[in-house]
Design a protein around this motif. Structure first.
Motif, short mmCIF file in Angstrom:
data_model
loop_
_atom_site.label_atom_id
_atom_site.label_comp_id
_atom_site.label_asym_id
_atom_site.label_seq_id
_atom_site.Cartn_x
_atom_site.Cartn_y
_atom_site.Cartn_z
N LEU A 1 0.82 -1.20 0.00
CA LEU A 1 0.00 0.00 0.00
C LEU A 1 0.86 1.26 0.00
O LEU A 1 0.61 2.19 -0.76
CB LEU A 1 -0.94 -0.01 1.21
N ASP A 2 1.86 1.30 0.88
CA ASP A 2 2.68 2.50 0.97
C ASP A 2 3.66 2.64 -0.18
O ASP A 2 4.30 3.67 -0.33
CB ASP A 2 3.46 2.49 2.29
N ALA A 3 3.80 1.58 -1.00
CA ALA A 3 4.78 1.62 -2.08
C ALA A 3 4.18 2.06 -3.41
O ALA A 3 4.89 2.15 -4.39
CB ALA A 3 5.43 0.24 -2.24
N VAL A 4 2.86 2.33 -3.46
CA VAL A 4 2.22 2.65 -4.73
C VAL A 4 1.48 3.97 -4.60
O VAL A 4 1.15 4.44 -3.51
CB VAL A 4 1.24 1.54 -5.16
N ASP A 5 1.20 4.59 -5.78
CA ASP A 5 0.49 5.86 -5.83
C ASP A 5 -0.99 5.68 -6.12
O ASP A 5 -1.79 6.55 -5.79
CB ASP A 5 1.13 6.75 -6.91
N GLY A 6 -1.36 4.61 -6.78
CA GLY A 6 -2.75 4.32 -7.08
C GLY A 6 -2.93 2.82 -7.19
O GLY A 6 -1.96 2.08 -7.37
N ILE A 7 -4.17 2.36 -7.07
CA ILE A 7 -4.42 0.92 -6.96
C ILE A 7 -5.49 0.49 -7.95
O ILE A 7 -6.52 1.15 -8.11
CB ILE A 7 -4.87 0.54 -5.53
N ILE A 8 -5.23 -0.64 -8.62
CA ILE A 8 -6.22 -1.31 -9.47
C ILE A 8 -6.54 -2.65 -8.82
O ILE A 8 -5.63 -3.44 -8.55
CB ILE A 8 -5.69 -1.51 -10.90
N VAL A 9 -7.81 -2.91 -8.56
CA VAL A 9 -8.23 -4.15 -7.90
C VAL A 9 -8.98 -5.00 -8.91
O VAL A 9 -9.98 -4.57 -9.48
CB VAL A 9 -9.11 -3.86 -6.68
N ILE A 10 -8.50 -6.21 -9.13
CA ILE A 10 -9.14 -7.15 -10.05
C ILE A 10 -10.08 -8.06 -9.27
O ILE A 10 -9.83 -8.38 -8.11
CB ILE A 10 -8.08 -7.97 -10.80
N ALA A 11 -11.10 -8.51 -9.92
CA ALA A 11 -12.21 -9.24 -9.30
C ALA A 11 -11.78 -10.24 -8.24
O ALA A 11 -10.89 -11.06 -8.47
CB ALA A 11 -13.01 -9.97 -10.38
N LYS A 12 -12.38 -10.15 -7.05
CA LYS A 12 -12.23 -11.09 -5.93
C LYS A 12 -10.84 -11.09 -5.34
O LYS A 12 -10.48 -12.00 -4.60
CB LYS A 12 -12.61 -12.51 -6.37
N ALA A 13 -10.03 -10.06 -5.65
CA ALA A 13 -8.69 -10.01 -5.07
C ALA A 13 -8.71 -9.55 -3.63
O ALA A 13 -7.78 -9.85 -2.87
CB ALA A 13 -7.80 -9.07 -5.89
N VAL A 14 -9.75 -8.83 -3.22
CA VAL A 14 -9.84 -8.26 -1.88
C VAL A 14 -11.19 -8.62 -1.29
O VAL A 14 -12.21 -8.60 -2.00
CB VAL A 14 -9.66 -6.72 -1.92
N ARG A 15 -11.20 -8.98 -0.02
CA ARG A 15 -12.47 -9.24 0.65
C ARG A 15 -13.37 -8.01 0.57
O ARG A 15 -12.90 -6.88 0.64
CB ARG A 15 -12.24 -9.58 2.13
N HIS A 16 -14.66 -8.22 0.45
CA HIS A 16 -15.59 -7.10 0.26
C HIS A 16 -15.60 -6.14 1.45
O HIS A 16 -15.78 -4.94 1.28
CB HIS A 16 -16.98 -7.62 -0.05
N ASP A 17 -15.41 -6.67 2.67
CA ASP A 17 -15.39 -5.75 3.80
C ASP A 17 -14.16 -4.86 3.76
O ASP A 17 -14.21 -3.70 4.17
CB ASP A 17 -15.44 -6.54 5.12
N ARG A 18 -13.04 -5.38 3.25
CA ARG A 18 -11.84 -4.55 3.08
C ARG A 18 -11.98 -3.63 1.88
O ARG A 18 -11.49 -2.50 1.89
CB ARG A 18 -10.61 -5.43 2.92
N LEU A 19 -12.66 -4.10 0.85
CA LEU A 19 -12.86 -3.29 -0.35
C LEU A 19 -13.65 -2.03 -0.01
O LEU A 19 -13.38 -0.95 -0.53
CB LEU A 19 -13.57 -4.12 -1.41
N ALA A 20 -14.63 -2.17 0.86
CA ALA A 20 -15.47 -1.03 1.22
C ALA A 20 -14.70 0.06 1.94
O ALA A 20 -15.07 1.23 1.92
CB ALA A 20 -16.64 -1.50 2.08
N SER A 21 -13.59 -0.31 2.60
CA SER A 21 -12.81 0.67 3.37
C SER A 21 -11.66 1.28 2.59
O SER A 21 -10.86 2.01 3.15
CB SER A 21 -12.27 0.00 4.64
N MET A 22 -11.58 0.99 1.29
CA MET A 22 -10.42 1.46 0.53
C MET A 22 -10.40 2.98 0.35
O MET A 22 -9.37 3.54 0.02
CB MET A 22 -10.38 0.77 -0.84
N GLN A 23 -11.54 3.66 0.55
CA GLN A 23 -11.53 5.12 0.48
C GLN A 23 -10.62 5.71 1.54
O GLN A 23 -10.09 6.81 1.36
CB GLN A 23 -12.95 5.65 0.67
#
Length: 894
Positions: free
Chosen positions: A74-96
């Motif tokens: 997370l700290d090593a990148v400037d922006g993030i692309i998430v491909i299907a089912k790579a992240v749990r939905h509860d974590r996905l909701a907190s990505m803001q």
């Protein structure tokens, strides 16, 4: 967001784009990542692609949730692309809350208001169903697993297209599959066969479903496409190798990745990018499985392309449409879909094909060898699919036929046109052949590399697999291995220690031994190096296999987008590395056990020698003194006990009678049966003399160990007449023997437990922490580095060392409580397990203050305040050893 504000201030900065993907290889995930990498590299940016599912998955049966907890990288990148089912939905909701702009690919948008890039699922399925209807099919089924967004869209489009054609789906037309792979398609075919095949055509949600479906139907005796027409979705190479070849929808996954990068960079520049769905165009690729007799690609419908307007003649425009999207993979692009560079390359290739043919028809000129060679090169660079040449030949020959019909009969330009057409087809053939040869060479090199890696990692000899020397010798790209260590910095953000690097420049070697949270892995020195030969793509894979989870492997490389399976070589390397690390740990444990067994065997041999010598001494003494003798007259039933026998038990001459019970009644109850059995065996004709250790009660009421030796005297008839023997007091020797046995698990000098017993108790404590959340222990490691100042100076160095150790042990014993364990691990190293410590750490402070009362005490102390994070005793002891090493490196007060 913070990331967007940074992007607004510096628009030309080199960016690092993070990609979170279930796996990082294969025709789907790999093609998406390749599209991201290509689009990012074109603008001077780099990519870190993180695999969030375990390496070495069992037959690609993905678990319900990812293994890795974001925020990896997370700290090593400037922006993030998430491909299907790579992240749990509860974590996905907190990505803001992460402070970085996010773009999703084929993910449900309901959990996060962000741009979502998807293929044109509806358009692709609608075109496929329309094509089947044109073949006369009205009973068209659908198979697929609706667990993922793209598949649900394809199924909804199927239902909509049926309705648009006035077709009402019948029972059994839709068959839900368990997965997107061949097995799911095979199971769907079995259900349809059992139901009497209610359909005449099927749309499969994925090519892999379609492949399993086709093979199962053919195994059941059906002839395809006569008995069942099939169209898939994905355009995999496996489908092109089937018989009949699989008609399919090409979603252009690389374009999807490129569009995601375009949206993400816009957000990084501070531009307004609305949350919503962004679609990349799909193309219907017609082969034989749908019922068509030849392999052709559906033309683009966008006839407003300036390239088409350039050619006024109908034959040239038709040829352009057929060539525009036919047969190409990763580098092709629809107008405006993935960047000007791809559009220009596409247009240049089309002109290189059509211009020489139309010019030959109009002017009778022949292209130069240089231009034909350039056409072959352009074709090769675009990496055509296996059926591409077939499509090219059909389109170019049709163009030749159409142009020939426009020339006057007998025109001299007709032979020239035929010659140029043949030259163009030869150039296209060369361009199509080169990638196949290159891929064959790539696969051969991959097999050779894999063989080299397999042998190095599974051999178990040479340097540790942590050093990354097992990487193929031909590789020059950078790599970095981080293993889990320490505690979580924050929920889900574990700490890794970098233990190995692969870097020909030597700049990464300084990272070895450093620790960093997972959110900062891989280190910037690896991702932003941009050295010669760097691909601009760093892959991060979990080093896992089975139940083992060692850490993360970051490697600069490329993805293979043509593999139908998602198991690329890097995934395989990560799984093998986990196996090699398991083997290394096992071998280390076995070496320690062997050493412990050798030490125990040596102590047992010494014990046996001591006992043997003692027995000889006591036997000789007894024989010389004639002490403790007894004589049992079996026929009379009387026993003579010598005065020394009575004195041995503390009795006077008149206190012991002549019956056998005087002896047997005083034998310890636990030994009485054994002694009676031994006497009975002598009377029964035993060939060997009686020899037995047992305990006998003395006049004081205590029991002492006695050795009874006796022989049987037979009468003239050969019957037992007398039993004559001696009773020898062997209490001191027996206690010495028991003490020696106890010392097998204790250090003879200090009386502390040894390493084996300490590790056993530490392991039991770790297991107990898992059963009880309120229970915890601490481990304190002590090392004598110099004699304490408060000890007198000793002339003998050996004696001085012994004195220091005794002083340390004495101080330890003063503070140890019930349940604590202290052990001597090495010559001058001690370990203490403080049992059931409280949250205040007072007992730890008391122990440290006792053994190290002042900075000049000459004792280094390493403290492990809790054992809860550790999986086993060896890992906990290593943690304490690291704490001790850190304590030793700190300067001492003067």
């Amino acid at each position: 967001m913070d990331g967007m504000r940074r992007g607004a201030m510096v628009t030309s900065a080199r960016r690092t784009i993070g990609v979170l993907s279930p796996v990082v290889g294969g025709f789907y995930f790999g093609a998406l990542i390749a599209g991201v990498s290509r689009a990012a590299r074109r603008d001077g940016h780099s990519v870190v692609a993180v695999q969030t599912y375990p390496a070495g998955l069992d037959r690609e049966r993905y678990p319900d949730e990812p293994l890795l907890e974001v925020p990896v990288a997370l700290d090593a990148v400037d922006g993030i692309i998430v491909i299907a089912k790579a992240v749990r939905h509860d974590r996905l909701a907190s990505m803001q809350e992460w402070g970085r702009p996010v773009v999703l690919i084929s993910e449900d948008q309901t959990t996060l208001p962000a741009p979502v890039v998807v293929p044109d699922n509806a358009g692709g399925v609608s075109a496929a169903l329309q094509h089947l209807v044109e073949h006369g099919h009205t009973r068209i089924g659908f198979i697929g697993s609706p667990l993922q967004r793209d598949i649900r869209e394809r199924y909804d489009a199927y239902r909509t297209a049926l309705a648009e054609h006035g077709i009402k789906p019948g029972p059994g037309w839709f068959s839900e599959t368990a997965d997107n792979h061949e097995q799911g398609g095979s199971q769907a075919a079995a259900r349809l066969l059992a139901g009497g095949m209610p359909t005449t055509a099927t749309i499969a949600a994925t090519d892999r479903n379609a492949v399993g479906f086709i093979r199962a139907l053919q195994a059941a005796g059906l002839v395809l496409p006569r008995d069942q027409a099939i169209i898939g979705f994905d355009r995999t190479e496996t489908g092109a190798r089937l018989v009949p070849r699989l008609s399919t929808v090409d979603p252009h996954n690389d374009r999807i990745g490129g569009l995601a990068v375009k949206l993400l960079l816009a957000r990084l520049r501070g531009e307004e990018v609305a949350a919503g769905v962004y679609r990349a165009p799909s193309t219907l690729v017609i082969r034989e499985s749908c019922g068509c007799g030849e392999s052709t690609a559906q033309p683009d419908t966008d006839t407003a392309d300036p390239l088409f307007e350039r050619y006024g003649s109908t034959p040239a425009r038709a040829c352009l449409r057929r060539l525009s999207d036919s047969g190409f993979g990763g580098r092709s692009a629809a107008p405006g879909s993935s960047g000007t560079g791809d559009d220009e390359a596409r247009a240049g290739w089309l002109r290189a094909v059509v211009d020489p043919i139309t010019t030959a028809a109009e002017r009778g000129t022949v292209p130069s060898g240089v231009s034909l060679g350039r056409l072959a090169d352009l074709t090769s660079v675009r990496r055509p699919y296996p059926e591409a040449l077939e499509q090219f030949v059909a389109a170019v020959r049709d163009l030749e036929t159409e142009l020939t019909s426009t020339l006057p009969p007998g025109s001299d330009q007709v032979p020239t046109l035929r010659r140029v057409t043949t030259d163009i087809l030869l150039a296209l053939t060369k361009g199509c052949t080169r990638p196949m040869l290159a891929r064959s060479g790539y696969l051969e090199r991959t097999i050779a590399e894999q063989y080299e890696v397999d042998l190095d990692l599974l051999r178990g000899r040479g340097s540790s697999p942590r050093a990354l020397t097992w990487l193929p010798s031909a590789r020059r790209s950078a790599a970095c291995l981080g293993l889990w260590a320490g505690h979580e910095r924050s929920p889900g953000d574990r700490e890794v220690e970098i233990v190995g690097v692969n870097d020909t420049t030597g700049t990464l070697s300084r990272l070895i031994g450093t620790r960093t949270p997972a959110s900062q892995f891989p280190p910037a020195a690896l991702t932003r190096a941009g050295g010669s030969g760097s691909s601009g793509l760093t892959l991060v894979l979990p080093v896992t296999f089975g139940g083992s989870d060692w850490g993360l492997l970051a490697i600069d490389g490329t993805v293979d987008i043509r593999m139908t399976s998602g198991r690329d070589k890097y995934n395989h390397w990560a799984a093998l590395l986990a196996v090699a690390l398991d083997q290394e740990r096992l071998m280390s444990s076995l070496r320690d056990q062997r050493l412990a067994l050798e030490e125990a065997a040596a102590r047992e041999r010494a014990l046996a020698d001591t006992i043997r010598a003692s027995e000889e001494r006591y036997a000789l003494a007894s024989m010389a003194a004639q002490d403790g003798t007894w004589d049992w007259d079996v026929s009379a039933g009387t026993v003579y006990y010598s005065p020394r026998w009575k004195q041995t038990l503390g009795y006077g001459e008149e206190q012991i009678g002549s019956s056998l019970t005087e002896w047997l009644d005083r034998v310890h109850p636990d030994d009485r049966n054994e002694l009676s059995a031994a006497i009975a065996a002598q009377l029964g004709g035993a060939r060997t003399p009686l020899e037995l250790e047992h305990r006998v009660r003395t006049s004081s009421g205590d029991y002492r160990w006695m050795m009874c030796r006796a022989v049987t005297v037979l009468d003239d008839a050969g019957c037992p007449a007398r039993l004559v023997g001696a009773l020898v007091d062997m209490t001191e020797r027996k206690e010495h023997e028991l003490a020696l046995r106890r010392n097998a698990l204790r250090d003879p000098e200090t009386g502390l437990v040894n390493r084996i017993l300490f590790l056993d108790r530490l392991g039991a404590a770790i297991k107990r922490t898992r059963r009880s959340s309120d229970y915890d222990c601490a481990v304190v490691l002590l090392r004598v580095v110099a004699a304490p100042d408060d000890l007198p100076v000793h002339d003998d160095p050996v004696a001085a060392e012994v004195e220091v150790r005794r002083e340390v042990v004495g101080r330890l014993r003063q503070v140890l409580a019930e349940g604590d364990s202290a052990a001597r691990l090495r010559q001058d190293e001690f370990a203490v397990l403080l049992d059931d410590i409280g949250p205040d750490g007072i007992r730890i402070d008391e122990l440290v203050a006792s053994v190290q009362p002042n900075p000049n005490a000459g004792i280094a102390v390493g403290v492990l305040p809790t054992i809860k994070p550790f999986q086993d005793a060896d890992e906990a002891l290593r943690g304490a050893d690291i704490a001790l090493l850190r304590a030793q490196t700190q300067p001492r007060a003067h």
